[in-house]
Every structure is written in structure tokens, then in C-alpha cells.
Write an enzyme that holds these catalytic residues in place. Structure first.
Site, PDB file in Angstrom:
ATOM      1  N   GLU A 288    -100.753 -80.756  24.457  1.00 45.23           N
ATOM      2  CA  GLU A 288    -100.775 -82.345  24.307  1.00 45.23           C
ATOM      3  C   GLU A 288    -101.328 -82.434  22.913  1.00 45.23           C
ATOM      4  O   GLU A 288    -102.302 -81.987  22.814  1.00 45.23           O
ATOM      5  CB  GLU A 288    -101.878 -82.800  25.291  1.00 45.23           C
ATOM      6  CG  GLU A 288    -100.989 -82.682  26.687  1.00 45.23           C
ATOM      7  CD  GLU A 288    -102.111 -83.385  27.692  1.00 45.23           C
ATOM      8  OE1 GLU A 288    -102.032 -84.595  27.783  1.00 45.23           O
ATOM      9  OE2 GLU A 288    -102.768 -82.519  28.375  1.00 45.23           O
TER      10      GLU A 288
ATOM     11  N   GLY B 298     -93.088 -77.806  38.007  1.00 42.36           N
ATOM     12  CA  GLY B 298     -93.624 -77.502  39.354  1.00 42.36           C
ATOM     13  C   GLY B 298     -94.965 -76.916  39.525  1.00 42.36           C
ATOM     14  O   GLY B 298     -95.332 -75.640  39.582  1.00 42.36           O
TER      15      GLY B 298
ATOM     16  N   SER C  98     -98.397 -78.756  40.842  1.00 45.27           N
ATOM     17  CA  SER C  98     -99.142 -78.883  42.107  1.00 45.27           C
ATOM     18  C   SER C  98     -98.592 -78.622  43.658  1.00 45.27           C
ATOM     19  O   SER C  98     -97.283 -78.764  43.469  1.00 45.27           O
ATOM     20  CB  SER C  98     -99.508 -80.444  42.064  1.00 45.27           C
ATOM     21  OG  SER C  98    -100.412 -81.001  41.133  1.00 45.27           O
TER      22      SER C  98
END
Lengths: 364, 391, 364, 391
Positions: B241, B121, B123
Site C-alpha cells: 500500500e 482470500g 480472512s
């Protein structure tokens, strides 16, 4: 010399724009998109009463006898409003009849098309990406037409199919009423639901007066008219995309600034404007040549459609992208325009086809 | 410079291949229990959370081994290694780095065992990419036992199916810079006051959702990191990432499919494979994908050497964004009118998959930070150019 | 797996970079540009002493016996400094000898090339934009070579021309000393004066040991090596352009702001970075394949050169453009890099050639 | 919409053609006095300053006639209508609009008679495109008879040959907005204290120069407009650019030459005219040029109707910038190694003209306001987007 519109044309533009805003806003467009056949008899009837269905049909056959420049004005506005009504295909069918029909055929059909009592569509090529006489392969033998015609525009609502085919006499246009025995229509799911296409399956014997001869020249002319009409709607659609995206850029704040303040956004919007202005100008000239300099039409139509096909496809994608995530939600309208630009790109020839033709016409 | 793998790395690759040969039947032969059995097996191999420390139940795998694992899985088109994509990508690493021992024990095993799925959660409606500007409010109750959350998230992918959400909230509003006063909470999606409304996208899918919070009570022990440290927690999680080896394999796979489409297609009445510009487009796609591959390897090498990676990953994100848009669009355009038909269309090309995919790119292109943001990141963080705007 | 450089390679890079900055800065480059033959014996001798002229020549023939990955490191730095010295053409001539020469020929020539006592160049094709065995048309009959070889790199300074030609035995390389009777060299005015080309006019009878057989494979290999070498220099040149332009954007004020604050500038610079990173990665892989996976070389070299040719040409132009008016003055250096990128674009195949080859190698 | 000319316009076109037939011999047949005779003749026709009012000696021609005149002159590749390009384009119109009667009498006839050539002193070293930021200082002497000018201009084209310069100076430094306090002076280049230093460009030409002013005294009667009104005078003068009909004709001409080059060229051993991407590039150039043509006509029509033109001319400026860069670069690339050779090269294509031109574009592309500035103009003035930067 006057590369502008007359007062009458500006009035016509206002009329169409008001019609789209009042009678056929995007909320209505979405309702029509949700129908099975993609049509709205009521709105079509209103258009008929305004005379738009026979705009370029000669007065002798019940039309308004106006020119393609006038038609362009109308189509820009229907394109801006993303009209799902079959004005382009219907008009092209009428143009085909006016050009290729005998006097009797014109008398028999054109008044009905002009008044809207018959809705027609034109179907030329059997190949999805080939604009050439050889791409017409559907064949009639002894006036019996058997096979299927794919990619027929507005197939869901047309009463009359004007279908290119091959006969013993060469290339022809067959006039096939939807309700004739042996005619079946299957709408195909395509990404732009404002431009339904369908497959017409045929096993039907036609009368001699249901065929019109179609010279290669006629086929090229009708294709060019199609390219001009599609480009006219693209001008409106692209301008609507630019307007929506510009408005969004003026109210959306990211990282403490209106996104319209960032050159990454500003410059892309400016380039959209440059492209739209440019294919609009090319379009106006092409539309003028249809009636006033037909020998110039091939090059003019190809320049306009080639430029518009690629530029509008880019505008469609970037319009969504510049909106960020909201732009690709189903409920937001800008994505509908993206789908229209993808639909329009191959219609009546993509940029590869038209640029190649420009090169050839230029002597290469 | 050396593109050969070491003996032990080759052995690991062989191990993965052997495993796949034995445990990945062709799609038609997979029974109803296939997926759960698969998940159990890859969990037993410790390939779920492969790079996580062994102490928390991860695989303790090296970066190279991870790349090999991802590549082989992608080549075999295997199901995912674990069902909670977000849990494995961001939430787990965040909890490992910032969580309490209790949090680790409570959340990590469920992620690894595919028992619990997560969504993120971040944006909010008025500041999509500008995460630090969030307004969702979390207030500590007087007894200090709960946060009461009010606000709205949007573009929350997988929210309709997720069990838990990692939530950025604002616990302080009077801050000098917007990155302060942010607190990260771990929230059960079944908490009263949490409501999910799926969003349909232009391709007709509903992967994303709005999530509304109305006086949702979150136990204080579900705060990840300290109050006000939420930005740091998030940035660290997003930095998790790794190299894009798996992505590259998928793109090569897509390129093969596209080449195959070209071979089957006609254009202007001729085989499309004779068309010079079509041939060049395919080769250009290959060049970009190959560039991503070797860029990824260079950045991986940097990591292996312990050099800090700057924002070089933005390079591959930009390539990926353009490839995502261009490859599908190219396929659609190649097929002319037939390219417009969706699944079920009489003339639809490859059952409409290109047409549908050509409407699906924003998930990737916008979701991962828009291309313009990636360009800014490169310009500011790598090239050292000044920030724009009045920031 | 290790896609990085060794410590030795990093030291080599530092050494070359310092050489370029110290001994051959752009002020010196401009002096060499102003000479008639484009050469500098003194600097060439220094390079020779550092071993760079025989970097990839086997140790048995007096070279350092290093790999193309090492050579890439050197060429990136000579490219960054816009070196006008003939390192690329000289190295390619040596590679041609090492690959195609007999043992005797290698012994006769390679040590002299490695030491720099002979400066050589390689000349393959007779057509300005065709990479194909048929584009070698210069012919020798009974060992008499008559005609001219155009576009010979560094023709002003080479002592030995290694020239592709056709003989009775098929494709061959002829070893033609500049001082042989019947050899005339005419330098051609080209836009990049750091890369002089010339025409070598020939009417000369050669000894049997002045010919080497050149299989189609060899021709392709040498062309690929050329593409790799040119791309390596382009990496350096493009990075220098990006660095100059970025530095300028950080100090130039327009309309009250540093121009580097505008996204119109920032984003273009970011895209330059993306492109350079990408063709650099493609290049490193290609360089590795030369020695370690030669079957992969054709595709790898084509991917690298195709990407680099177009990207660098754009970077060259935009580097000038982002500087505004100052960028295109003769005294400013960024325009020298633009000329280099234009020179490099067709060298050993442009993007059309290489992308077409990639498509073919991919099975299309 | 109507692309036919009226009878009187057709008659005018015929008049121009007849004149050209009679008075423009082929280049080889032109004697040493040709140019001065030409200038006398076109002056006698009142085609110099064709659109200027008849009262000042201009032709009083209509916009359409002017377009016809420009088009025919460009088609015939005729010499210019008058030698002072800048004088005719900007200085003359400025004097006509803002000059005193004395100034008109003194300067206009000399411009029309090609006796005096002008250059324009706008840009300065530290603010190329940002004209309003100029710092060249003009101070009124105590007796109020002269301005004393100190400062430097740069990128002044034609300065090495010009007799006079129209000069933007700053007469007031403590202003709230930079556009105020600017004064426009007309300066004799022979004034003591004026020094010209030519600048060589990358193509080896010296069309531009730096101009230095060191206590150069300019009579106060040579001020154009009032003190402090220089910005308005300049903006009006620059707005005097009319439609780009002549440019379009030149571009069509260049396109013909390029097509001809394609027909003569080989690429990959085949005629280049068979090459699909080469054919497409040529067609794309044609589309842009045609777009410029019809854009120009649309904007001309707007003017004829008396509608104010916004900044639409930026559209064609952007097209022209890309065409200027791309057409020559395309020709160079088409010819491979031979494309790099300059005049005198054994294999030089068309005597090296494309190679040289491919280094000459900045004169046009940057001189007329960079493409990024044109994009800003469109975005801000036409689309109404906010200004960027901290302005």
C-alpha cells in the site's frame, strides 16, 4: 421516595418481554419489515387484547388509566425487541386526543383507539429538523386541508391521522381518517424499516369536530411525550445492543484471546453501560414527571432525550464495529439496532435542540 | 521543506491533465465503449501498474509521479486505471516479487490489460483480523502435481466477479508459531470445488462473499513463493500500500459536497451554515483531511529518502476510519428526519446517498484492519509497548 | 516536492536539543521558574551567541536570515525541553518590526534584537479571548499612551515592549522601552511558570518614530505567526509528554502486568501519537507558508493551531492521568507539561476561534 | 415510582432545616468557637455517625434520612459533621463490624466526638491501585504482644494532621493468592518509628503524604479482625461508601457557579452566554449531574429494597471523574489568557479558583480508583467479561 418499579410494573415488564420473545421475535420482525405497509394486524390485535393500546388512556374512555411510568416499562421492552408495531405513534395520538379534544371528541375516538379498532398516528412538524410552532406550516382554510404532511410515523398502518396544522383559529390538530376522500398515503423508503414513515397528501374538507385547538403548550407537551416515548424504546434497544455485543465478546476469539479480554473492547462496553444507565435514569424521572410533576417535564424530557440521542447513536455504531465484519451483514441483527438509533436521534428533537433548551431553562 | 514540484514533475502533471482533457468526456457523453477504450488508452500510456518495473510491462514511474497521477485521476473523478483493483494493489506486486518467470508471464499482462480480475482470500470465519490463524487446508497430492484445497474464506470482496483468487492456505498444522506452515496459492475461480456465496451487507449491497473450497485441485505451479512462505509473501504484498494521496483527494471532494449540503440545509429554522457547531464540525473534518494530506507527504518524503517506513500509515488509517463514519453520519444527522430517507424517498437528501453511505462504512473501517488493531500496531511497533494478550 | 528537513536543519535540531539537555535541563528550568522575573541572562546570552535570537531576522539587520521552517525546528526542541526563555515573544517582536517598521526603525532596533542586547516582546490584544482588531483597545492620543496592557508574554525579562494600540492614525504598534519613564511592569501569577505573563502599566509620551502603522492584515499575520510559533513549541512539549508516559508504561507494574500491556493505556498512547503526528504535519505546512506561500498562511495556521490546541490539552491531562498519583506530584515533571498545554491553548487563538476561521475561509 | 418523601421524612428534612437556620450563621458572623460548638451540637443531635447503630453511639438513621441529611448539609454549605472524614467513612464502620468490644469503646466515641482524626494507609509506592499487592511487613514479636511494622505507605491523604492510621500490612509472604496474609492494624501516628513526609501536588497543596514505618511497635490488641483477614476487613470498609447524594448537591452548586461565570464572561467579543457551544457544554454538564442524581436514587432504592448493590457505583464515579476534570478545565478555557491566572493575578477569574481547581482533579480522579479501573470493574463484575492481564 422510591425510584423503582412496583411488583405490578415488573409483572407488566415480564409480560411484554415474553410477548416480544414469543410472538414477535426478530425473525418475525424481519417478516414484518419485508411487508409493504410494515404492519401486522394479528400482532396488533394481540397487543390490543392485552390492553397496551390504551395503557395511558383514562378508564372513562376505555383505557387502563395507567401512568407514563407504566408505559415506559412497556416501551423499553418493545424497543428491546425492535417492535415494528405502531405503539408509540398510536399512544401519542391518543394522548393528543385526551389533552386537546373536547369531551365529545374524546368519547368519539378514544375508546376506538384504546380497543385497537382504530389505529392512529400523530404528525406534528413539517420540517425535518425543527421543533417549534413555526415548523407547523400545513394550513387549512375554511376547514379545507390542502397540502402534504411529511415524515408521518407508521403511515402505512394508521387508520386515523392526527395532524398538526394552522387554521384561522391558530394551531390545530386535524383528525383525518385514512379512508376520507382526498387522502393519499405514500410510504417513504427509510433506513429503519421497523419505523416506517410516509407522506400523507391531503385535499380534504373536514367537519368542525374534526379539529382540536392546539396551544403552543400542548404542542410542547406532545413533543415532550414523544421524546420520552422514543427514549424509552431507545433504552431497550441500546440494552439489547450491549447484550448482543457483550455476548459476542465472550465467545469470539481473536489473536488467541477472547476479544472480551481486551480493554479496547471491555472499556467501550463499560462506557455503553454507563451511558445506558444514565439516560435510563433520566428517562425514568422524565416519565414520572409527565403525570406527577408536569411543570418539570420540559427540562426532564430534554435531559433524557439529549443524552439518549447521541449516546444511543454511538452505541449503535460501536455495536456493529465491535462485532467486526459479521456485524454489518444483513442477516446479523445488531445492524438493525444501529438503524433504529439513527432513526431515533432526530425524533422529537435531536441533542442540539434539547441541550439548547436545557441551557435556556437553566437561565442562559 | 519544499512543496513545489520539479519542472519534470510539473510537466508530468500537465501531461496527465492534457490526457484527461482529451480522453475523459463528461459522464453523459460517454458511449457504451468508453470504458474499454479508456482502459486501452491508459494501458498504452503505461499508467496501469504505473510503479511496476518496465521489464514486466509496468510504467516504472517514480513515487512522486505516482502520487501526481493518483491525485489528478481522483480530481477528475476518472474511472480506475485497470479493472483488477486487487490485482494491481496486491497480487501483481506479490507475483513480481515472489513469482517464477512463468507466473509473471502468465499473470502480469492479463492484470495490466484488465483481462483478468482478482480477489484476495485471506480472512476466515473464526479469525477475521488474525490472518495467521487460518485453517484452510492445502495438501499436496501423492504425485506432487496438485494441492487439494479444503476450507472456507469469508469477507472476500469482489469475489462474485473475480476470475482468480490469491489464497492463503495452511500446508502444515504442527507448527510452533502460527505464522509458519502457510502457503500462498493462485487459484482459478472456475476450478471445480470452488463456490462463491455473496453476503448482503446492512446497506443492501453484495460486495463481499464467502468462498468455499471442497477438494479444489490447484496445480503446484500456481504456488506463489515456496511452501510455508505464504505469510512472508502476504505481508510483503499488504505492505505494498502506497501513500494515500488518492484517498485524500476523494475526502476533500466529499468535504466539498458536505459543505454544499450545509449551505443548502436549514437547521432549527435557520440556515445550517449559520450554526456554530455545524461550522466547527466541517472545519474539524477539514483539519483531519489536511492532516492526512501532509502526513502522507511526510511519509512519502521518508520513502523518497529511502528511509524505511514503520507503521505510520496506521495514523492515516485511523483518521480515515473516523472520517468514513463521521462525515456521512453528520450529513444524516444534519438533515433530521429527511436524512433517514433512502433513494426514492420524497424528502430524501441528495437522493439518499448520505443515508446509504452512513451504512456502508464498515467496508472501509473494518476491512482495512479495525481501528483497535491500528492502535495496537502504533502502540507496539512505533511506541514499543508490550504485546497484549497471552501471545 | 520534499516534506522533510535538510541536513542543516537536522544539525540545527541536534544543536538545540543538546543545548536544552546540557544547558537547560528540567532541573534548570525549575530553578528559573523559582526566580522572580522568570529569566536567565546567562542562558539567553548563550542562545544569542548561537544566533537563535535573530534566526528569521534578515541578514541585512544582523540576523541569520533563515526561514520559519528553521525556526520551527528550534521551537520544537525548546518546547520539548519546556524552555522558560522568551524566544517566541522575542522573535515575534522582531517579526513585527521587520514587517511594520520603517527602514530607520528596522535599522535602529533589529540588530539589537538579533544580537540579544535588547530583549523584546510583542503584545497584541487587550481581551483575554478575542482575536480581532476590535480587541485592541489601548489608546494613544497625541502620542501619549495611557492605560495598561494585560497578558504581556515574558514581561519580566523584556527590555522593549512592542505594543498594539490605537492612535489617531489607526491601529499601531508602539515601541516602548521598559526603562522609559511612566512604564511599570507587574508580573501576574499564572499556572505555567515557564511562560510568565505580566501587565504593563503605561503613562508615557513617545516619539513619532516609536510608532509603526499596523494594518489589519499585519495584525492577522503576526497573530498567525504567533499561532505557528506556539504550535511548534507544543509539538515538542506533546512529544515529551508522550515519551515520558510511554516510558512509564513500560516500567510500571499494576495488577501483575506492565501497565503498557493494557489496551486502556496502549490505545490512549497510540491516539496521542496520531494527534501529534497530525498537528505536526499541519504545523510544518503552516511554517512553510509563512515564507513561501503567505496567502495560504491564514488557513494553514488556523488548521494547525486549532488541532493542536485541543489535542495537546488532552495529552497534557492524560499524560498526568496515565501516570496515576505520581504524575500530579509537584516534583514529577509530567505535570509541568500539562500546565504548558493549558497555557498554549488560548495563545493566539483557541480552537473555537481557529475552526470558525477555517469554516469561513472554506466559504461557510 | 415516587419522588415524594413520606410525612416523617419531610418532617426530618424540616428538622434539619430548622437546625441549620438556628445554628449556621453566615460565614462572616462565625466566631472563633463556632466550629467546636457546631461539632458539639451535631453530635448532640446524633448526626455524627448518623447511620451507625445507636448501641455504639451512632444515630441509627435510615438510608433515606441519611440522604436527606447529606443533601441539606451540602445545600447549606455547612461544615462537616465531625472532623475525622476517614474515621467516619471507613474506620468507624470497620471497627463496628470487625472490632472487639474494647476497640469499639476505645475508638468509636473519639471519632464521634471529633477528638481523634484518622487516615488510611493503603497504597504503597510500587502498586498504587493494586492494594492487595502490599509489602509493608508486620511481624509478631516473640512474646506475641506486639507487631513490628516496617515499610512505606504513599498517597496517604490527611496524614500530616491525623492522629491514627488504619494500616494494611502483610503478615505472611508465602501465599498462593496475594489477597491472603494481609492484616489490618490500628496505629497511633505518634508511635516511634512512624514518620510522615508531605507530598506537594501540582496545585501547590500538601494534602497527601508518604508514611514510613521503621520498627514501629503496634500492640497486638490494636489488630482489627483476625490475622490474615485484613483484605476482607478493607473490602468491607471500602464498600461502606453510600450513595453520592451529597456529591451531586456539590456538583449542582458548582454548575450554578459555572453558569454564573458564563453570564459574566465574554467570548470573541460577545457575551459568552450567546455562544452556542458554551451553552451546550453547560447543558451537557447538567445532564451528567442529573444522571448521577437519578442513578444514585435508583441505587438507593435498590438498597432500600434489600437488593445487593453490584458495582453500579462505578457509573457515578466515572461521571464524577469526567466532571471533575472537565468543568474546571472548561472554566479555564472559557476565560482565555485570564483563565490561567492564579490567586492574586490582576485579571484572575474568580480569584483564580478555577485555575487552581483545574490542577486539583487528580485528588478525586485518581484517588478513588482510576477511570480505567472503574471501567474494568463494570466490564468484569457487571457485564461478566473476562479479566484481563495474566491474573
Amino acid at each position: 421516595m422510591n425510584f423503582g418499579f412496583t411488583e405490578e410494573q415488573e409483572l407488566l415488564r415480564d409480560q411484554v418481554r415474553k410477548f416480544m420473545q414469543g410472538a414477535c421475535p426478530l425473525s418475525t420482525v424481519r417478516k414484518i419489515m419485508a411487508t409493504d405497509d410494515g404492519g401486522s394486524r394479528a400482532l396488533w390485535q394481540q397487543m390490543a387484547e392485552l390492553g397496551w393500546l390504551g395503557l395511558v388512556v383514562p378508564e372513562a374512555y376505555g383505557g387502563l388509566g395507567l401512568k407514563w411510568v407504566d408505559l415506559t416499562v412497556v416501551l423499553e421492552e418493545t424497543g428491546r425487541g425492535l417492535s415494528p408495531l405502531p405503539l408509540v405513534s398510536h399512544t401519542l395520538a391518543a394522548v393528543a386526543l385526551a389533552r386537546c379534544g373536547t369531551e365529545a371528541q374524546k368519547k368519539a375516538w378514544l375508546p376506538a383507539l384504546a380497543s385497537g379498532s382504530t389505529t392512529a398516528t400523530l404528525a406534528l412538524y413539517d420540517e425535518p429538523n425543527w421543533i417549534h410552532p413555526d415548523a407547523v406550516t400545513l394550513t387549512a382554510k375554511n376547514r379545507r386541508l390542502v397540502g402534504s404532511k411529511p415524515f408521518v410515523a407508521d403511515a402505512g398502518v394508521a387508520d386515523l391521522f392526527v395532524i398538526a396544522c394552522r387554521t384561522e383559529a391558530g394551531l390545530s390538530l386535524a383528525l383525518v381518517p385514512r379512508d376520507a376522500t382526498g387522502v393519499a398515503v405514500a410510504l417513504q423508503p427509510i433506513m429503519d424499516r421497523t419505523k416506517r414513515m410516509g407522506t400523507v397528501t391531503l385535499d380534504v374538507v373536514l367537519a368542525p369536530d374534526q379539529f382540536m385547538a392546539l396551544a403552543d403548550d400542548d404542542l410542547a407537551y406532545l413533543t415532550d411525550c414523544g421524546a420520552v416515548a422514543v427514549t424509552a424504546e431507545l433504552v431497550g434497544a441500546a440494552e439489547a445492543t450491549l447484550a448482543m455485543t457483550t455476548a459476542y465478546a465472550k465467545q469470539r476469539v481473536q489473536f488467541g484471546n477472547l476479544i472480551g479480554k481486551y480493554q479496547g473492547v471491555k472499556h467501550r462496553l463499560a462506557e455503553m453501560f454507563v451511558d445506558i444507565e444514565s439516560f435510563k435514569s433520566l428517562l425514568y424521572y422524565a416519565a414520572w414527571t409527565v403525570d406527577d410533576a408536569p411543570h418539570e417535564l420540559p427540562r426532564a424530557a430534554s435531559l433524557a432525550k439529549a443524552y439518549a440521542s447521541d449516546a444511543a447513536a454511538r452505541i449503535g455504531i460501536d455495536g456493529v464495529q465491535l462485532h467486526g465484519a459479521i456485524g454489518f451483514t444483513a442477516e446479523y441483527d445488531v445492524q438493525l439496532y444501529l438503524k433504529r438509533t439513527k432513526w431515533a436521534r432526530p425524533a422529537y428533537g435531536d441533542s442540539d435542540h434539547h441541550y439548547e433548551r436545557v441551557a435556556a431553562l437553566g437561565g442562559l | 521543506m519544499d512543496f513545489e514540484l520539479s519542472a519534470s514533475e510539473e510537466a508530468f502533471r500537465q501531461e496527465v491533465r492534457d490526457f484527461l482533457k482529451e480522453n475523459l468526456p463528461p459522464p453523459r457523453e460517454r458511449g457504451p465503449n468508453f470504458l474499454s477504450e479508456w482502459l486501452t488508452k491508459v494501458r498504452a500510456k503505461r499508467w496501469v501498474g504505473f510503479s511496476w518495473p518496465k521489464e514486466v510491462g509496468g510504467g516504472g514511474g517514480s513515487i512522486i509521479e505516482q502520487a501526481i497521477l493518483k491525485e489528478e485521476m481522483a480530481l477528475a473523478k476518472a474511472p480506475p486505471l485497470g479493472m483488477s483493483m486487487m490485482g494491481l494493489a496486491w497480487v501483481g506486486p506479490g507475483i513480481i516479487q515472489y513469482g517464477t518467470d512463468e507466473q509473471k508471464q502468465r499473470f502480469i499482462p492479463d492484470i495490466l490489460d484488465s483481462k483478468v480480475t482478482w480477489c484476495t482470500g485471506y480472512s476466515e470465519p473464526n479469525h477475521g483480523s488474525d490472518l495467521a490463524a487460518i485453517q484452510t487446508k492445502a495438501e499436496l497430492t501423492a504425485d506432487g502435481k496438485h494441492y487439494v484445497v479444503n476450507g472456507q474464506k469469508i469477507w472476500t470482496s469482489l469475489a462474485p466477479w473475480a476470475d482468480w483468487i490469491i489464497l492463503l492456505t495452511r500446508t502444515q498444522f504442527d507448527v510452533d508459531v502460527k505464522h509458519k506452515g502457510i502457503t500462498c496459492l493462485l487459484v482459478d475461480m472456475k476450478t471445480p470445488g470452488v463456490e462463491v456465496r455473496p453476503i448482503e451487507n446492512m446497506a443492501g449491497d453484495r460486495h463481499f462473499a464467502e468462498v468455499f473450497f471442497t477438494n479444489a485441485k490447484v496445480p503446484v505451479e500456481n504456488r506463489l513463493g515456496k511452501e510455508g512462505e505464504g505469510w512472508m509473501v502476504t505481508v510483503s504484498a499488504l505492505a505494498n500500500e502506497r501513500s494515500s494521496i488518492g484517498e485524500v483527494t476523494q475526502l476533500y471532494d466529499k468535504l466539498d459536497t458536505l459543505r454544499d449540503l450545509v449551505k443548502r440545509s436549514k437547521k432549527n429554522g435557520q440556515p445550517a451554515s449559520n450554526d456554530q457547531s455545524t461550522r466547527r464540525r466541517i472545519a474539524e473534518f477539514e483539519a483531519k483531511i489536511a492532516a492526512m494530506k501532509y502526513n502522507g507527504m511526510r511519509y512519502l518524503t521518508k520513502q523518497l529518502k529511502g528511509e524505511p517506513l514503520s507503521s505510520e500509515t496506521s495514523v492515516n488509517k485511523l483518521h480515515r476510519a473516523s472520517l468514513e463514519i463521521d462525515m456521512d453520519d453528520f450529513a444524516v444527522a444534519l438533515s433530521g428526519a429527511a436524512g433517514l430517507e433512502l433513494a426514492g424517498g420524497a424528502e430524501a437528501v441528495d437522493k439518499g446517498k448520505w443515508a446509504k453511505a452512513s451504512l456502508g462504512w464498515p467496508n472501509v473501517v473494518i476491512g482495512g484492519g479495525t481501528p483497535n488493531i491500528q492502535r495496537n500496531i502504533i502502540a507496539e511497533r512505533i511506541l514499543g509497548l508490550p504485546k497484549d494478550g497471552s501471545d
